[in-house]
Design a protein around this motif. Sequence first.
Motif, PDB file in Angstrom:
ATOM      1  N   PHE A  37       0.851  -1.172   0.000  1.00 62.75           N
ATOM      2  CA  PHE A  37       0.000   0.000   0.000  1.00 62.75           C
ATOM      3  C   PHE A  37       0.895   1.233   0.000  1.00 62.75           C
ATOM      4  O   PHE A  37       2.087   1.133   0.276  1.00 62.75           O
ATOM      5  N   PHE A  47      -4.334   1.035  -1.884  1.00 63.33           N
ATOM      6  CA  PHE A  47      -3.841  -0.266  -2.324  1.00 63.33           C
ATOM      7  C   PHE A  47      -2.952  -0.107  -3.552  1.00 63.33           C
ATOM      8  O   PHE A  47      -3.250   0.697  -4.449  1.00 63.33           O
ATOM      9  N   THR A 106      -7.818  -6.483  -1.610  1.00 66.50           N
ATOM     10  CA  THR A 106      -7.241  -5.147  -1.798  1.00 66.50           C
ATOM     11  C   THR A 106      -7.606  -4.214  -0.646  1.00 66.50           C
ATOM     12  O   THR A 106      -7.189  -3.063  -0.626  1.00 66.50           O
ATOM     13  N   LYS A 108      -7.463  -2.533   2.813  1.00 66.27           N
ATOM     14  CA  LYS A 108      -6.426  -2.353   3.833  1.00 66.27           C
ATOM     15  C   LYS A 108      -6.890  -2.795   5.205  1.00 66.27           C
ATOM     16  O   LYS A 108      -6.075  -3.255   6.022  1.00 66.27           O
TER      17      LYS A 108
END
Length: 124
Positions: A37, A47, A106, A108
Amino acid sequence: QVQLVESGGGLVQAGGSLRLSCAASGRTFSRYFMGWFRQVPGKEREFVAALSWSGGSTVYADSVKGRFTISRDNAKNTVYLQMNSLKPEDTAVYYCAARTGGSLTTRKDEYAYWGQGTQVTVSS
């Protein structure tokens, strides 16, 4: 507990390349989903790329597709991000993240472990 340590950041001119590394602790690294990231001040962490525990499945943000490559070496407990054709808008702090279960993602908030980050600066 999983510890992640990133390295390889730095200053590069537009069009250049860098390779980031993320060394992970833990005896079951080969079972971790790994992601990269990035974040710039004042913005949400976004991402960049992720790959499965085997390395057989990968996913990329549209902004880096075709320029960045994520890979892993399970024998070295390390994940890499090869960044080519860098642009000034790639400037950010880059973070490595690990997920120890579930599936490739994807999001976080689905990664439980994070490194301290490494600065990448691309000059125009």
